[in-house]
Design a protein around this motif. Structure first.
Motif, PDB file in Angstrom:
ATOM      1  N   THR A  17      28.343  52.234  30.072  1.00 11.85           N
ATOM      2  CA  THR A  17      27.986  53.502  30.716  1.00 11.85           C
ATOM      3  C   THR A  17      28.116  53.456  32.233  1.00 11.85           C
ATOM      4  N   GLY A  18      28.746  52.414  32.759  1.00  9.82           N
ATOM      5  CA  GLY A  18      28.881  52.329  34.205  1.00  9.82           C
ATOM      6  C   GLY A  18      29.728  53.450  34.769  1.00  9.82           C
ATOM      7  N   ARG A  19      29.456  53.780  36.039  1.00  8.60           N
ATOM      8  CA  ARG A  19      30.192  54.859  36.698  1.00  8.60           C
ATOM      9  C   ARG A  19      31.226  54.312  37.676  1.00  8.60           C
ATOM     10  N   LEU A  20      31.355  52.994  37.747  1.00 10.02           N
ATOM     11  CA  LEU A  20      32.318  52.415  38.672  1.00 10.02           C
ATOM     12  C   LEU A  20      33.746  52.691  38.228  1.00 10.02           C
ATOM     13  N   PRO A  21      34.627  52.980  39.186  1.00 14.93           N
ATOM     14  CA  PRO A  21      36.044  53.090  38.815  1.00 14.93           C
ATOM     15  C   PRO A  21      36.610  51.718  38.490  1.00 14.93           C
ATOM     16  N   VAL A  22      37.481  51.664  37.515  1.00 13.17           N
ATOM     17  CA  VAL A  22      38.162  50.423  37.165  1.00 13.17           C
ATOM     18  C   VAL A  22      39.604  50.550  37.643  1.00 13.17           C
ATOM     19  N   PRO A  23      39.997  49.751  38.625  1.00 12.09           N
ATOM     20  CA  PRO A  23      41.370  49.864  39.137  1.00 12.09           C
ATOM     21  C   PRO A  23      42.397  49.718  38.018  1.00 12.09           C
ATOM     22  N   ASP A  24      43.441  50.489  38.099  1.00  7.87           N
ATOM     23  CA  ASP A  24      44.477  50.443  37.083  1.00  7.87           C
ATOM     24  C   ASP A  24      45.384  49.244  37.328  1.00  7.87           C
ATOM     25  N   VAL A  25      45.864  48.647  36.255  1.00  5.91           N
ATOM     26  CA  VAL A  25      46.802  47.547  36.333  1.00  5.91           C
ATOM     27  C   VAL A  25      47.968  47.858  35.410  1.00  5.91           C
ATOM     28  N   ARG A  26      49.163  47.801  35.941  1.00 14.53           N
ATOM     29  CA  ARG A  26      50.360  48.014  35.140  1.00 14.53           C
ATOM     30  C   ARG A  26      51.096  46.694  35.013  1.00 14.53           C
ATOM     31  N   ILE A  27      51.522  46.382  33.801  1.00 14.60           N
ATOM     32  CA  ILE A  27      52.208  45.127  33.517  1.00 14.60           C
ATOM     33  C   ILE A  27      53.682  45.413  33.271  1.00 14.60           C
ATOM     34  N   LEU A  28      54.542  44.787  34.057  1.00 16.12           N
ATOM     35  CA  LEU A  28      55.983  44.950  33.893  1.00 16.12           C
ATOM     36  C   LEU A  28      56.593  43.636  33.411  1.00 16.12           C
ATOM     37  N   LEU A  29      57.307  43.715  32.313  1.00 12.59           N
ATOM     38  CA  LEU A  29      58.023  42.574  31.765  1.00 12.59           C
ATOM     39  C   LEU A  29      59.509  42.839  31.927  1.00 12.59           C
ATOM     40  N   ASN A  30      60.175  42.006  32.709  1.00 11.94           N
ATOM     41  CA  ASN A  30      61.592  42.215  33.011  1.00 11.94           C
ATOM     42  C   ASN A  30      61.851  43.643  33.482  1.00 11.94           C
ATOM     43  N   ASP A  31      60.969  44.112  34.385  1.00 12.20           N
ATOM     44  CA  ASP A  31      61.062  45.430  35.028  1.00 12.20           C
ATOM     45  C   ASP A  31      60.747  46.601  34.097  1.00 12.20           C
ATOM     46  N   GLU A  32      60.246  46.338  32.900  1.00 14.12           N
ATOM     47  CA  GLU A  32      59.856  47.398  31.963  1.00 14.12           C
ATOM     48  C   GLU A  32      58.329  47.462  31.883  1.00 14.12           C
ATOM     49  N   ASP A  33      57.767  48.644  32.020  1.00 13.22           N
ATOM     50  CA  ASP A  33      56.324  48.803  31.914  1.00 13.22           C
ATOM     51  C   ASP A  33      55.910  48.663  30.452  1.00 13.22           C
ATOM     52  N   VAL A  34      55.194  47.580  30.150  1.00 13.13           N
ATOM     53  CA  VAL A  34      54.764  47.303  28.769  1.00 13.13           C
ATOM     54  C   VAL A  34      53.245  47.342  28.648  1.00 13.13           C
ATOM     55  N   ALA A  40      29.854  26.763  34.821  1.00 12.70           N
ATOM     56  CA  ALA A  40      29.987  28.222  34.706  1.00 12.70           C
ATOM     57  C   ALA A  40      28.627  28.882  34.525  1.00 12.70           C
ATOM     58  N   ILE A  41      28.538  30.114  34.986  1.00  9.41           N
ATOM     59  CA  ILE A  41      27.347  30.948  34.765  1.00  9.41           C
ATOM     60  C   ILE A  41      27.643  31.861  33.589  1.00  9.41           C
ATOM     61  N   VAL A  42      26.824  31.793  32.541  1.00 12.32           N
ATOM     62  CA  VAL A  42      27.033  32.599  31.336  1.00 12.32           C
ATOM     63  C   VAL A  42      26.339  33.942  31.496  1.00 12.32           C
ATOM     64  N   ILE A  43      27.096  35.023  31.275  1.00 15.84           N
ATOM     65  CA  ILE A  43      26.553  36.382  31.331  1.00 15.84           C
ATOM     66  C   ILE A  43      26.831  37.064  29.996  1.00 15.84           C
ATOM     67  N   ASP A  44      25.780  37.387  29.255  1.00 15.46           N
ATOM     68  CA  ASP A  44      25.921  38.149  28.010  1.00 15.46           C
ATOM     69  C   ASP A  44      25.758  39.619  28.365  1.00 15.46           C
ATOM     70  N   ASN A  45      26.849  40.386  28.243  1.00 16.77           N
ATOM     71  CA  ASN A  45      26.815  41.778  28.696  1.00 16.77           C
ATOM     72  C   ASN A  45      26.651  42.769  27.549  1.00 16.77           C
ATOM     73  N   THR A  46      26.198  42.294  26.383  1.00 14.32           N
ATOM     74  CA  THR A  46      26.025  43.178  25.233  1.00 14.32           C
ATOM     75  C   THR A  46      25.165  44.388  25.589  1.00 14.32           C
ATOM     76  N   SER A  47      24.096  44.153  26.333  1.00 12.85           N
ATOM     77  CA  SER A  47      23.159  45.228  26.663  1.00 12.85           C
ATOM     78  C   SER A  47      23.151  45.566  28.146  1.00 12.85           C
ATOM     79  N   MET A  48      24.129  45.097  28.873  1.00  8.04           N
ATOM     80  CA  MET A  48      24.193  45.373  30.310  1.00  8.04           C
ATOM     81  C   MET A  48      25.056  46.598  30.579  1.00  8.04           C
ATOM     82  N   THR A  49      24.741  47.294  31.656  1.00  7.56           N
ATOM     83  CA  THR A  49      25.642  48.345  32.101  1.00  7.56           C
ATOM     84  C   THR A  49      26.822  47.695  32.819  1.00  7.56           C
ATOM     85  N   PHE A  50      27.891  48.450  32.920  1.00  8.44           N
ATOM     86  CA  PHE A  50      29.072  47.941  33.608  1.00  8.44           C
ATOM     87  C   PHE A  50      28.741  47.607  35.055  1.00  8.44           C
TER      88      PHE A  50
END
Length: 306
Positions: free
Chosen positions: A108-125, A272-282
Protein backbone atom coordinates in the motif's frame (compact mmCIF):
# COMPACT_ATOMS: atom_id res chain seq x y z
CA UNK A 1 17.60 8.72 -17.77
CA UNK A 2 20.44 6.46 -16.83
CA UNK A 3 21.47 3.84 -19.40
CA UNK A 4 23.81 1.02 -18.46
CA UNK A 5 25.21 -1.12 -21.24
CA UNK A 6 27.28 -4.29 -21.20
CA UNK A 7 28.53 -6.07 -24.31
CA UNK A 8 30.84 -8.86 -23.21
CA UNK A 9 32.90 -11.70 -24.58
CA UNK A 10 34.54 -14.54 -22.64
CA UNK A 11 38.05 -13.13 -22.96
CA UNK A 12 37.13 -9.63 -21.75
CA UNK A 13 35.10 -11.04 -18.85
CA UNK A 14 38.00 -13.17 -17.61
CA UNK A 15 40.48 -10.31 -17.93
CA UNK A 16 38.37 -7.74 -16.11
CA UNK A 17 36.69 -9.74 -13.37
CA UNK A 18 38.59 -12.92 -12.51
CA UNK A 19 40.92 -11.41 -9.92
CA UNK A 20 38.68 -9.69 -7.37
CA UNK A 21 35.22 -8.15 -6.90
CA UNK A 22 34.77 -4.60 -8.09
CA UNK A 23 34.97 -1.86 -5.47
CA UNK A 24 32.08 0.60 -5.39
CA UNK A 25 31.71 3.93 -3.64
CA UNK A 26 28.82 2.42 -1.68
CA UNK A 27 27.14 -0.82 -2.65
CA UNK A 28 23.78 -2.07 -1.38
CA UNK A 29 23.14 -5.77 -2.07
CA UNK A 30 19.52 -6.90 -1.75
CA UNK A 31 18.98 -10.65 -1.89
CA UNK A 32 15.95 -12.84 -1.29
CA UNK A 33 13.61 -15.41 -2.82
CA UNK A 34 11.50 -14.89 -5.92
CA UNK A 35 8.75 -12.25 -5.72
CA UNK A 36 9.85 -10.94 -2.32
CA UNK A 37 9.74 -7.39 -3.66
CA UNK A 38 13.49 -7.04 -4.25
CA UNK A 39 13.26 -5.23 -7.57
CA UNK A 40 10.65 -2.60 -6.69
CA UNK A 41 12.28 -2.01 -3.30
CA UNK A 42 15.77 -1.70 -4.76
CA UNK A 43 14.56 0.77 -7.39
CA UNK A 44 12.83 2.93 -4.81
CA UNK A 45 15.90 2.82 -2.53
CA UNK A 46 18.11 3.86 -5.44
CA UNK A 47 15.75 6.76 -6.14
CA UNK A 48 15.69 7.77 -2.48
CA UNK A 49 19.49 7.83 -2.23
CA UNK A 50 20.28 9.02 -5.75
CA UNK A 51 22.15 5.78 -6.52
CA UNK A 52 22.43 3.71 -9.67
CA UNK A 53 20.38 0.51 -9.97
CA UNK A 54 21.09 -2.91 -11.50
CA UNK A 55 18.27 -5.43 -12.02
CA UNK A 56 20.33 -8.60 -11.62
CA UNK A 57 17.47 -11.06 -12.11
CA UNK A 58 16.53 -9.56 -15.47
CA UNK A 59 19.87 -10.68 -16.88
CA UNK A 60 19.07 -14.32 -16.09
CA UNK A 61 15.65 -13.78 -17.61
CA UNK A 62 17.30 -12.45 -20.77
CA UNK A 63 19.46 -15.57 -20.84
CA UNK A 64 16.33 -17.68 -20.45
CA UNK A 65 14.62 -15.81 -23.29
CA UNK A 66 17.64 -16.49 -25.49
CA UNK A 67 17.35 -20.19 -24.64
CA UNK A 68 13.65 -20.25 -25.53
CA UNK A 69 14.13 -18.35 -28.78
CA UNK A 70 16.88 -20.74 -29.89
CA UNK A 71 15.07 -23.90 -28.70
CA UNK A 72 17.72 -24.65 -26.10
CA UNK A 73 15.90 -26.64 -23.41
CA UNK A 74 18.60 -29.11 -22.32
CA UNK A 75 20.59 -27.09 -19.80
CA UNK A 76 21.95 -30.15 -17.99
CA UNK A 77 24.81 -30.59 -20.48
CA UNK A 78 26.25 -27.16 -19.66
CA UNK A 79 24.47 -25.41 -22.54
CA UNK A 80 27.60 -24.23 -24.43
CA UNK A 81 25.41 -22.79 -27.21
CA UNK A 82 23.48 -20.70 -24.68
CA UNK A 83 26.67 -19.50 -22.99
CA UNK A 84 27.99 -18.43 -26.38
CA UNK A 85 24.77 -16.50 -27.02
CA UNK A 86 25.06 -14.77 -23.63
CA UNK A 87 28.69 -13.80 -24.21
CA UNK A 88 27.79 -12.27 -27.58
CA UNK A 89 24.64 -10.52 -26.35
CA UNK A 90 24.26 -6.87 -25.39
CA UNK A 91 22.14 -5.95 -22.37
CA UNK A 92 20.88 -2.43 -21.67
CA UNK A 93 19.22 -1.43 -18.40
CA UNK A 94 17.44 1.91 -18.68
CA UNK A 95 16.66 3.29 -15.22
CA UNK A 96 14.13 6.14 -15.32
CA UNK A 97 14.10 7.84 -11.89
CA UNK A 98 11.42 10.37 -12.86
CA UNK A 99 8.79 7.67 -13.45
CA UNK A 100 5.61 7.92 -11.38
CA UNK A 101 4.48 4.33 -11.99
CA UNK A 102 2.69 3.10 -8.88
CA UNK A 103 3.90 0.27 -6.66
CA UNK A 104 2.28 -3.22 -6.92
CA UNK A 105 -1.27 -3.37 -5.57
CA UNK A 106 -0.44 -5.78 -2.75
CA UNK A 107 1.70 -3.24 -0.97
CA UNK A 108 0.00 0.00 0.00
CA UNK A 109 2.98 2.33 -0.24
CA UNK A 110 2.57 5.62 -2.08
CA UNK A 111 6.18 5.89 -3.21
CA UNK A 112 6.82 6.00 -6.94
CA UNK A 113 8.78 3.04 -8.26
CA UNK A 114 11.18 4.16 -11.00
CA UNK A 115 10.60 2.38 -14.28
CA UNK A 116 13.26 0.07 -15.66
CA UNK A 117 13.34 -1.06 -19.27
CA UNK A 118 15.41 -4.08 -20.26
CA UNK A 119 16.87 -4.20 -23.77
CA UNK A 120 18.33 -7.42 -25.14
CA UNK A 121 20.31 -6.86 -28.33
CA UNK A 122 18.56 -3.47 -28.65
CA UNK A 123 15.06 -5.00 -28.33
CA UNK A 124 12.85 -4.01 -25.40
CA UNK A 125 12.01 -7.32 -23.69
CA UNK A 126 10.81 -5.86 -20.39
CA UNK A 127 7.40 -7.54 -20.60
CA UNK A 128 8.46 -10.69 -22.44
CA UNK A 129 10.99 -11.75 -19.79
CA UNK A 130 8.21 -11.73 -17.16
CA UNK A 131 5.92 -14.15 -18.99
CA UNK A 132 5.08 -17.61 -17.58
CA UNK A 133 7.27 -19.57 -20.01
CA UNK A 134 10.31 -17.60 -18.84
CA UNK A 135 9.23 -17.97 -15.19
CA UNK A 136 9.11 -21.74 -15.55
CA UNK A 137 12.59 -22.11 -17.09
CA UNK A 138 14.62 -19.36 -15.44
CA UNK A 139 15.54 -21.39 -12.33
CA UNK A 140 16.99 -24.16 -14.49
CA UNK A 141 18.97 -21.69 -16.58
CA UNK A 142 20.20 -19.81 -13.50
CA UNK A 143 21.42 -23.03 -11.85
CA UNK A 144 23.97 -23.75 -14.60
CA UNK A 145 27.52 -22.87 -13.58
CA UNK A 146 28.59 -21.74 -17.05
CA UNK A 147 25.56 -19.49 -17.38
CA UNK A 148 26.23 -17.99 -13.95
CA UNK A 149 29.85 -17.25 -14.88
CA UNK A 150 28.76 -15.47 -18.06
CA UNK A 151 26.07 -13.50 -16.24
CA UNK A 152 28.48 -12.63 -13.42
CA UNK A 153 30.58 -10.69 -15.89
CA UNK A 154 27.55 -8.79 -17.15
CA UNK A 155 26.41 -7.96 -13.62
CA UNK A 156 29.76 -6.55 -12.61
CA UNK A 157 30.20 -4.69 -15.88
CA UNK A 158 26.83 -3.01 -15.43
CA UNK A 159 27.71 -2.07 -11.85
CA UNK A 160 31.04 -0.69 -13.10
CA UNK A 161 29.15 1.53 -15.54
CA UNK A 162 26.59 2.68 -12.97
CA UNK A 163 26.49 6.42 -12.43
CA UNK A 164 27.90 7.53 -9.06
CA UNK A 165 27.62 11.31 -9.04
CA UNK A 166 28.86 13.20 -6.00
CA UNK A 167 26.24 15.26 -4.22
CA UNK A 168 25.98 17.63 -1.27
CA UNK A 169 24.37 16.07 1.79
CA UNK A 170 23.73 16.98 5.41
CA UNK A 171 25.80 14.65 7.58
CA UNK A 172 26.52 14.36 11.27
CA UNK A 173 29.29 16.92 10.89
CA UNK A 174 27.53 19.38 8.61
CA UNK A 175 27.25 19.68 4.85
CA UNK A 176 29.66 17.62 2.82
CA UNK A 177 30.03 16.06 -0.62
CA UNK A 178 29.86 12.27 -0.81
CA UNK A 179 30.05 9.87 -3.74
CA UNK A 180 27.04 7.97 -4.91
CA UNK A 181 26.69 4.22 -5.16
CA UNK A 182 24.73 1.36 -6.64
CA UNK A 183 21.85 -0.86 -5.54
CA UNK A 184 21.72 -4.37 -6.98
CA UNK A 185 19.14 -7.05 -6.24
CA UNK A 186 19.22 -10.78 -6.84
CA UNK A 187 19.86 -14.05 -5.02
CA UNK A 188 23.63 -14.11 -4.61
CA UNK A 189 24.58 -10.44 -4.68
CA UNK A 190 25.81 -10.25 -1.09
CA UNK A 191 27.36 -13.73 -1.09
CA UNK A 192 28.98 -13.95 -4.56
CA UNK A 193 28.70 -10.83 -6.73
CA UNK A 194 29.60 -8.22 -4.09
CA UNK A 195 30.67 -10.08 -0.92
CA UNK A 196 32.23 -6.84 0.35
CA UNK A 197 29.10 -4.72 -0.11
CA UNK A 198 28.77 -2.01 2.52
CA UNK A 199 25.16 -2.96 3.21
CA UNK A 200 23.57 -6.37 2.66
CA UNK A 201 19.82 -6.92 2.94
CA UNK A 202 17.94 -10.22 2.76
CA UNK A 203 14.34 -9.42 1.84
CA UNK A 204 11.79 -12.13 2.59
CA UNK A 205 8.00 -12.67 2.69
CA UNK A 206 5.55 -15.55 3.02
CA UNK A 207 4.99 -17.76 -0.04
CA UNK A 208 1.35 -16.69 -0.41
CA UNK A 209 2.18 -12.98 -0.14
CA UNK A 210 4.82 -13.43 -2.83
CA UNK A 211 2.39 -15.37 -5.03
CA UNK A 212 -0.18 -12.57 -4.87
CA UNK A 213 2.50 -10.04 -5.80
CA UNK A 214 3.61 -12.11 -8.77
CA UNK A 215 -0.01 -12.58 -9.94
CA UNK A 216 -0.56 -8.83 -9.67
CA UNK A 217 2.67 -8.16 -11.58
CA UNK A 218 1.60 -10.47 -14.40
CA UNK A 219 -1.79 -8.82 -14.75
CA UNK A 220 -0.35 -5.30 -14.53
CA UNK A 221 1.98 -6.21 -17.40
CA UNK A 222 -0.95 -7.60 -19.39
CA UNK A 223 -3.01 -4.43 -18.88
CA UNK A 224 -0.11 -2.22 -20.03
CA UNK A 225 0.25 -4.31 -23.18
CA UNK A 226 -3.48 -4.47 -23.99
CA UNK A 227 -6.06 -2.89 -21.66
CA UNK A 228 -8.87 -5.42 -21.06
CA UNK A 229 -12.55 -4.63 -21.49
CA UNK A 230 -13.09 -5.40 -17.79
CA UNK A 231 -10.67 -5.22 -14.84
CA UNK A 232 -8.59 -8.36 -14.33
CA UNK A 233 -9.65 -10.59 -11.44
CA UNK A 234 -8.71 -14.08 -10.30
CA UNK A 235 -11.79 -15.34 -12.18
CA UNK A 236 -11.20 -13.73 -15.58
CA UNK A 237 -7.41 -13.93 -15.83
CA UNK A 238 -6.34 -15.17 -19.30
CA UNK A 239 -5.71 -18.91 -19.49
CA UNK A 240 -1.97 -18.50 -20.09
CA UNK A 241 -1.59 -16.87 -16.69
CA UNK A 242 -1.66 -19.28 -13.72
CA UNK A 243 -3.75 -18.90 -10.57
CA UNK A 244 -2.37 -17.54 -7.30
CA UNK A 245 -2.25 -21.11 -5.93
CA UNK A 246 -0.32 -22.32 -8.98
CA UNK A 247 2.11 -19.43 -8.62
CA UNK A 248 2.62 -20.23 -4.92
CA UNK A 249 3.54 -23.80 -5.83
CA UNK A 250 5.90 -22.57 -8.56
CA UNK A 251 7.56 -20.18 -6.11
CA UNK A 252 8.09 -22.94 -3.55
CA UNK A 253 9.66 -25.09 -6.27
CA UNK A 254 11.82 -22.13 -7.31
CA UNK A 255 12.88 -21.59 -3.69
CA UNK A 256 13.92 -25.23 -3.39
CA UNK A 257 15.88 -25.07 -6.64
CA UNK A 258 17.60 -21.79 -5.68
CA UNK A 259 18.54 -23.02 -2.20
CA UNK A 260 19.81 -26.41 -3.39
CA UNK A 261 21.58 -25.51 -6.63
CA UNK A 262 25.28 -26.30 -6.83
CA UNK A 263 26.48 -22.89 -7.99
CA UNK A 264 25.89 -19.76 -5.87
CA UNK A 265 22.83 -21.07 -4.00
CA UNK A 266 20.40 -18.71 -2.31
CA UNK A 267 21.84 -18.00 1.14
CA UNK A 268 21.56 -15.33 3.79
CA UNK A 269 24.96 -13.66 4.02
CA UNK A 270 26.40 -13.77 7.53
CA UNK A 271 26.47 -9.99 7.77
CA UNK A 272 23.10 -9.41 6.07
CA UNK A 273 20.13 -7.75 7.76
CA UNK A 274 16.97 -9.84 7.30
CA UNK A 275 13.76 -7.91 6.61
CA UNK A 276 10.46 -9.82 6.43
CA UNK A 277 8.13 -7.50 4.53
CA UNK A 278 5.02 -9.70 4.61
CA UNK A 279 3.22 -7.17 6.81
CA UNK A 280 5.25 -4.06 6.04
CA UNK A 281 4.18 -1.17 3.89
CA UNK A 282 6.29 -0.40 0.87
CA UNK A 283 7.37 2.88 2.42
CA UNK A 284 8.54 1.19 5.62
CA UNK A 285 10.82 -1.25 3.86
CA UNK A 286 12.25 1.35 1.47
CA UNK A 287 12.87 3.99 4.12
CA UNK A 288 14.33 1.52 6.62
CA UNK A 289 16.89 0.31 4.07
CA UNK A 290 17.71 3.87 2.97
CA UNK A 291 18.29 4.94 6.56
CA UNK A 292 20.46 1.90 7.25
CA UNK A 293 22.59 3.02 4.31
CA UNK A 294 22.70 6.60 5.62
CA UNK A 295 23.86 5.31 9.01
CA UNK A 296 26.76 3.46 7.41
CA UNK A 297 27.70 6.46 5.30
CA UNK A 298 27.67 8.69 8.37
CA UNK A 299 24.69 10.70 7.15
CA UNK A 300 21.61 11.97 8.89
CA UNK A 301 18.64 9.58 9.06
CA UNK A 302 15.39 10.88 7.54
CA UNK A 303 12.65 8.50 8.61
CA UNK A 304 12.88 7.76 12.33
CA UNK A 305 9.14 8.46 12.60
CA UNK A 306 8.21 5.17 10.86
Amino acid sequence: MQCLRATLCRRATRHLFASKPLARDFTIAIDGPAASGKSSTARAVALELGFGYIDSGSIYRCATLLALRHDITDISAGAPDLIDLINKASVDIKFQPQSTRSAPNLITGRLPVPDVRILLNDEDVSEEIRKPDVNRLVAKVASDGGVRSAVLGIQRALARAAETRSKSVVGKEGVSSVPGGVVMDGRDIGTTIFPNAELKIYLDASAMARAIRRWDEMNSSLKRAKPPAVPATAENTPAEYPSVEDIARELEERDYADINRQHSPLRIAKDAIVIDNTSMTFEQQVYSIADLARDRMGLERKHDDL
